[in-house]
Scaffold this active site. Structure first.
Site, PDB file in Angstrom:
ATOM      1  N   HIS A  59       0.840  -1.200   0.000  1.00  0.00           N
ATOM      2  CA  HIS A  59       0.000   0.000   0.000  1.00  0.00           C
ATOM      3  C   HIS A  59       0.884   1.261   0.000  1.00  0.00           C
ATOM      4  O   HIS A  59       0.705   2.158  -0.825  1.00  0.00           O
ATOM      5  CB  HIS A  59      -0.899  -0.048   1.240  1.00  0.00           C
ATOM      6  CG  HIS A  59      -1.680   1.196   1.528  1.00  0.00           C
ATOM      7  ND1 HIS A  59      -3.056   1.247   1.446  1.00  0.00           N
ATOM      8  CD2 HIS A  59      -1.289   2.440   1.906  1.00  0.00           C
ATOM      9  CE1 HIS A  59      -3.466   2.465   1.765  1.00  0.00           C
ATOM     10  NE2 HIS A  59      -2.414   3.216   2.050  1.00  0.00           N
ATOM     11  N   GLU A  60       1.862   1.285   0.913  1.00  0.00           N
ATOM     12  CA  GLU A  60       2.743   2.460   1.004  1.00  0.00           C
ATOM     13  C   GLU A  60       3.590   2.615  -0.261  1.00  0.00           C
ATOM     14  O   GLU A  60       3.856   3.731  -0.708  1.00  0.00           O
ATOM     15  CB  GLU A  60       3.647   2.370   2.233  1.00  0.00           C
ATOM     16  CG  GLU A  60       2.905   2.347   3.565  1.00  0.00           C
ATOM     17  CD  GLU A  60       1.989   3.540   3.754  1.00  0.00           C
ATOM     18  OE1 GLU A  60       2.304   4.635   3.254  1.00  0.00           O
ATOM     19  OE2 GLU A  60       0.929   3.372   4.388  1.00  0.00           O
ATOM     20  N   HIS A  63       1.771   4.532  -2.843  1.00  0.00           N
ATOM     21  CA  HIS A  63       1.929   5.992  -2.711  1.00  0.00           C
ATOM     22  C   HIS A  63       3.302   6.426  -3.244  1.00  0.00           C
ATOM     23  O   HIS A  63       3.421   7.363  -4.027  1.00  0.00           O
ATOM     24  CB  HIS A  63       1.863   6.415  -1.241  1.00  0.00           C
ATOM     25  CG  HIS A  63       0.527   6.226  -0.603  1.00  0.00           C
ATOM     26  ND1 HIS A  63      -0.631   6.741  -1.130  1.00  0.00           N
ATOM     27  CD2 HIS A  63       0.159   5.597   0.540  1.00  0.00           C
ATOM     28  CE1 HIS A  63      -1.643   6.440  -0.332  1.00  0.00           C
ATOM     29  NE2 HIS A  63      -1.198   5.737   0.682  1.00  0.00           N
ATOM     30  N   ASP A 162      -5.743   8.384   3.924  1.00  0.00           N
ATOM     31  CA  ASP A 162      -5.642   8.812   2.528  1.00  0.00           C
ATOM     32  C   ASP A 162      -6.892   9.562   2.080  1.00  0.00           C
ATOM     33  O   ASP A 162      -6.828  10.483   1.278  1.00  0.00           O
ATOM     34  CB  ASP A 162      -5.430   7.598   1.626  1.00  0.00           C
ATOM     35  CG  ASP A 162      -4.155   6.867   1.991  1.00  0.00           C
ATOM     36  OD1 ASP A 162      -3.193   7.537   2.385  1.00  0.00           O
ATOM     37  OD2 ASP A 162      -4.140   5.637   1.874  1.00  0.00           O
TER      38      ASP A 162
HETATM   39 ZN    ZN Z   1      -2.188   5.230   2.407  1.00  0.00          ZN
END
Ligand code: ZN
Length: 362
Positions: A59-60, A63, A162
């Site tokens: 997930h990170e 980004h 987010d």
């Molecule tokens: Zn996030």
């Protein structure tokens, strides 16, 4: 960062595990052991947790790699008990870019859930999605649900999730960055109140999350105001230009003298004009207690230097100054130290600027 271990490097980004994460691993292991009294169950619980955190890392990275497309680097990714944090060098200014960077994380979890769904369908026909009793479902089914949960949770429109950034980016299309942040922060604080109240009657963990959301909203709004105050100004306007320096072989006693004689807390260490590090007050205290006043400064200084140029835009370096490992950020021009930036001096600068603006009525 203190109390965190480097796990490895993915796509050029260091991944750290914060020590407090072990508490949650131990807690899950214990809880499973108490419930089932079997080592296998305890191990499975811990393994499942590690799988979740693998998904959090992805997930990170979502980004971080999206930000990279806009030329924004990521310092590192740290895994905390409540989730992961990718420390981007800065957040994208353009709403469209911020939207893409913010939404990339939850999209990764949705993609993982989709892949697991496809895998499970191929293995055993339509997967049974467990409803309430997560604990009895098979490993991969559980992981699928957790990824959907991660996506939905992160899409909640509240900082520091987010969803808060997505909301800000959408609001900022038609408004200024500061105004959009204020509005998004208000929505976030409203949600924190609802979480907190719900948590009081249902799950104490919600109160904990509410606390983080409340703090996150406030600090985000404060950061936006700071950036607005700095907009259009170069580093050279705010930097400290009157400061003392140390030589690498100067004893710590010299730093003590300088500290007592003035208000400076951290001292750049230079050898023939070349910057080697910064001796922070915490380094000084540690050095004094462990080696005494005659120890050379270079043995105790902080070396993870982040430097800026006098013409760099202040609003873009402000976040870096708040997070700098060495606390003081040296300002270099053609390799020569010309100034210093510290979180305190940026704070003072904002107060002075707003007082000045009040006086001139603009
Ligand atoms: Zn996030």
């Amino acid at each position: 960062m203190k109390w965190s271990w480097r796990l490895g490097r993915v796509a050029g980004i260091d991944i750290y595990l914060h020590a407090t994460f072990l508490i949650i691993v131990a807690w899950v292991g214990m809880a499973q052991w108490m419930a089932e009294h079997s080592l296998a169950a305890a191990l499975e619980g811990v393994l499942f947790l590690l799988a979740i955190f693998g998904c959090v890392v992805l997930h990170e990275l979502g980004h971080a790699l999206t930000a990279r497309r806009y030329g924004i680097r990521t310092r590192d990714i740290t895994l905390w008990p409540i989730g992961g944090v990718a420390r981007l060098e800065r957040f994208p200014e353009l709403p469209r870019q911020e939207l893409a960077v913010a939404i990339a994380g939850p999209l990764v979890n949705i993609a993982i859930a989709g892949l697991l769904w496809a895998l499970l369908s191929a293995l055993e026909g339509a997967p049974e999605v467990p409803e309430a009793n997560l604990t009895n479902a098979p490993f991969l089914d559980q992981l699928l649900v957790v990824n959907l949960f991660l996506a939905l949770f992160n899409l909640l429109p509240a900082f520091p999730m987010d969803g808060g950034r997505i909301l800000r980016a959408l609001l900022a299309i038609r408004r200024s960055h500061v105004r959009a942040t204020e509005m998004a922060a208000q929505v976030g604080q409203g949600m924190a109140l609802i979480f907190g109240l719900l948590g009081l009657f249902t799950n104490p963990f919600l109160v904990f999350i509410a606390f983080f959301v409340w703090i996150g909203a406030r600090s985000e709004a404060a950061m936006a105001q700071m950036q607005a105050a700095f907009r259009g100004m170069p580093v050279s306007r705010a930097m400290i230009t009157d400061f003392q320096v140390l030589g690498p072989r100067d004893p710590l006693a010299r730093a003590v003298e300088l500290t007592l004689a003035g208000t400076q807390m951290d001292f750049p260490v230079l050898e023939a004009q070349r910057l080697l590090g910064v001796l922070r007050q915490t380094d000084l205290l540690k050095g004094l207690s462990q080696q005494g006043p005659e120890a050379p400064s270079e043995g105790w200084m902080c070396r993870q230097l982040e430097t800026v140029h006098p013409s760099d835009p202040l609003d873009q370096v402000a976040a870096a100054v708040q997070q700098a490992a060495c606390r003081t950020v040296p300002v270099l021009q053609d390799g020569v130290l010309v100034g210093l930036l510290t979180p305190q001096n940026l704070g003072e600068f904002i107060q002075l600027e707003s007082a000045l603006r009040g006086a001139t009525g603009g």
